[in-house]
Design a protein around this motif. Structure first.
Motif, PDB file in Angstrom:
ATOM      1  N   PRO A   1       0.912  -1.253  -0.062  1.00 27.41           N
ATOM      2  CA  PRO A   1       0.020  -0.104   0.046  1.00 27.41           C
ATOM      3  C   PRO A   1       0.921   1.373   0.009  1.00 27.41           C
ATOM      4  CG  PRO A   1      -0.934  -1.637   1.607  1.00 27.41           C
ATOM      5  CD  PRO A   1       0.524  -2.177   1.126  1.00 27.41           C
ATOM      6  N   ASP A   2       2.083   1.153   0.660  1.00 25.03           N
ATOM      7  CA  ASP A   2       3.040   2.479   0.535  1.00 25.03           C
ATOM      8  C   ASP A   2       3.934   2.640  -0.431  1.00 25.03           C
ATOM      9  OD1 ASP A   2       1.426   3.666   2.463  1.00 25.03           O
ATOM     10  OD2 ASP A   2       2.793   3.235   4.306  1.00 25.03           O
TER      11      ASP A   2
ATOM     12  N   VAL B   1       2.539  -6.101   3.379  1.00 29.22           N
ATOM     13  CA  VAL B   1       2.541  -4.593   3.776  1.00 29.22           C
ATOM     14  C   VAL B   1       3.648  -4.056   4.454  1.00 29.22           C
ATOM     15  CG1 VAL B   1       1.205  -3.068   5.090  1.00 29.22           C
ATOM     16  CG2 VAL B   1       0.008  -4.915   4.034  1.00 29.22           C
TER      17      VAL B   1
ATOM     18  N   HIS C   1      -1.639   7.282   7.595  1.00 32.55           N
ATOM     19  CA  HIS C   1      -2.225   5.932   8.260  1.00 32.55           C
ATOM     20  C   HIS C   1      -2.911   6.363   9.827  1.00 32.55           C
ATOM     21  CE1 HIS C   1      -1.259   3.801   4.646  1.00 32.55           C
ATOM     22  NE2 HIS C   1      -0.015   3.984   4.884  1.00 32.55           N
TER      23      HIS C   1
ATOM     24  N   ASP D   1      -8.221   3.234  -4.976  1.00 36.73           N
ATOM     25  CA  ASP D   1      -6.650   3.385  -4.702  1.00 36.73           C
ATOM     26  C   ASP D   1      -6.325   3.289  -3.514  1.00 36.73           C
ATOM     27  OD1 ASP D   1      -8.399   5.883  -4.667  1.00 36.73           O
ATOM     28  OD2 ASP D   1      -6.064   6.975  -4.643  1.00 36.73           O
ATOM     29  N   LEU D   2      -7.384   3.580  -2.392  1.00 37.99           N
ATOM     30  CA  LEU D   2      -7.054   3.454  -1.038  1.00 37.99           C
ATOM     31  C   LEU D   2      -7.390   2.191  -0.348  1.00 37.99           C
ATOM     32  CD1 LEU D   2      -7.511   6.892   0.142  1.00 37.99           C
ATOM     33  CD2 LEU D   2      -5.448   6.138   0.056  1.00 37.99           C
ATOM     34  N   GLN D   3      -7.909   1.416  -1.229  1.00 37.08           N
ATOM     35  CA  GLN D   3      -8.480   0.229  -0.602  1.00 37.08           C
ATOM     36  C   GLN D   3      -7.485  -0.907   0.166  1.00 37.08           C
ATOM     37  OE1 GLN D   3     -11.175  -2.055  -3.264  1.00 37.08           O
ATOM     38  NE2 GLN D   3     -11.843  -3.336  -1.514  1.00 37.08           N
ATOM     39  N   ASP D   4      -6.136  -0.998  -0.355  1.00 33.05           N
ATOM     40  CA  ASP D   4      -5.203  -1.618   0.041  1.00 33.05           C
ATOM     41  C   ASP D   4      -4.648  -1.198   1.417  1.00 33.05           C
ATOM     42  OD1 ASP D   4      -5.249  -3.543  -2.162  1.00 33.05           O
ATOM     43  OD2 ASP D   4      -3.427  -2.603  -3.033  1.00 33.05           O
ATOM     44  N   ALA D   5      -4.959   0.045   1.610  1.00 33.74           N
ATOM     45  CA  ALA D   5      -4.553   0.836   2.964  1.00 33.74           C
ATOM     46  C   ALA D   5      -5.504   0.568   4.034  1.00 33.74           C
ATOM     47  CB  ALA D   5      -4.485   2.291   2.610  1.00 33.74           C
TER      48      ALA D   5
END
Length: 277
Positions: free
Chosen positions: A120-121, A178, A193, A213-217
């Motif tokens: 995610p990052d 992650v 986060h 685009d933020l789902q993995d976070a």
């Protein structure tokens, strides 16, 4: 009561993608007789500008959105973030990191490591600064702080879950997929986060509406909520608004800025049609 929010950064003009996300969150709250909150993500003071913040208010008001005032600014929340970092540090879950982005890319790309993995990052941190045991002493000041993902996941007694499509997250996979994410940055005090998790909890957000685009976070956020004893809201990750080439819109794409459409004579209803609402 259902509570949604929209949390833009005042670092450039809002575009059609922002309009879609804000209107979707606003519509959902109003349909349920709930509340829609506006929050200003101004942690990056080096890039945040008052004129962009003023335009955020102007654009959203023109679109027909309304929200309670005063608006929460993340820049006023640094003591809250620091207090939480102190808790995680005391639990042995944080460590300071001096690696630059180029250091991380180089270490992750070393021949013995194989192709760098992405999470995610971005490139997953290879653990260069990770200590063998939790650091002792006071919480470092003005330092980047990473979450020791292995130790954090060892503290969990059951899988992580969040409400969207019944997602279940296996904690044992997070160190590899992650990695040790940054929770405090040298120049901003807190990372996205940490700040978003605390702000959503303190504002009692029940439904988080944001882009795919933020789902993995989200797995990071659910993990932090569990570690900190915070409620997990329901999540809805909506489709992204893209240009004619299929590329996701960015703030530098002024041609699709809300202000540009308004100046060319478009109406708020025209914007709704453009984004499929």
């Amino acid at each position: 009561m259902l509570i949604t929010r929209f949390a833009p950064s005042p670092t450039g003009p809002l575009h059609l993608g922002h309009a879609f996300s804000a209107m979707l969150a606003h519509d959902m709250a109003r349909a349920a007789n709930g509340s829609f909150l506006l929050r200003i993500d101004d942690l990056d003071q080096s890039r945040s500008r008052l004129e962009w913040e003023a335009q955020i208010y102007h654009d959203l008001t023109w679109l027909g959105l309304s929200w309670p005032v005063p608006v929460l600014h993340q820049s006023t929340r640094l003591p809250r973030y620091r207090e939480t970092l102190e808790i995680l540090w005391t639990q042995g879950l944080l460590y300071p990191c001096s690696c630059s982005r180029s250091d991380i890319r180089a270490a992750a790309s070393a021949p013995q490591e194989g192709a760098p993995l992405h999470g995610p990052d971005g490139v997953i941190y290879p653990g260069t600064c990770r200590p063998a045991s939790p650091p002792k002493g006071p919480l470092p000041q003005e330092a980047a702080l990473r979450l020791d993902m292995v130790r954090a996941c060892e503290m969990l007694d059951k899988p992580l879950e969040y409400r969207e499509k019944g997602e279940t997250i296996a904690p044992q996979n997070l160190p590899a997929t992650v990695g040790d994410v940054v929770l405090a940055r040298r120049d901003m005090g807190a990372s996205y986060h940490l700040s978003v998790v605390l702000d959503d909890a303190d504002q009692q957000i029940t439904h988080v509406i944001r882009g795919q685009d933020l789902q993995d976070a989200t797995q990071i956020h659910v993990l932090l909520q569990r570690l900190l004893g915070l409620p997990t809201p329901a999540y809805h990750h909506h489709r992204l608004i893209r240009d004619e080439h299929g590329k996701r819109l960015a703030k530098r794409d002024d041609a699709r800025a809300i202000a540009t459409y308004r100046a060319e004579g478009a109406s708020p209803q025209d914007i709704r049609k453009l984004v499929g609402l």
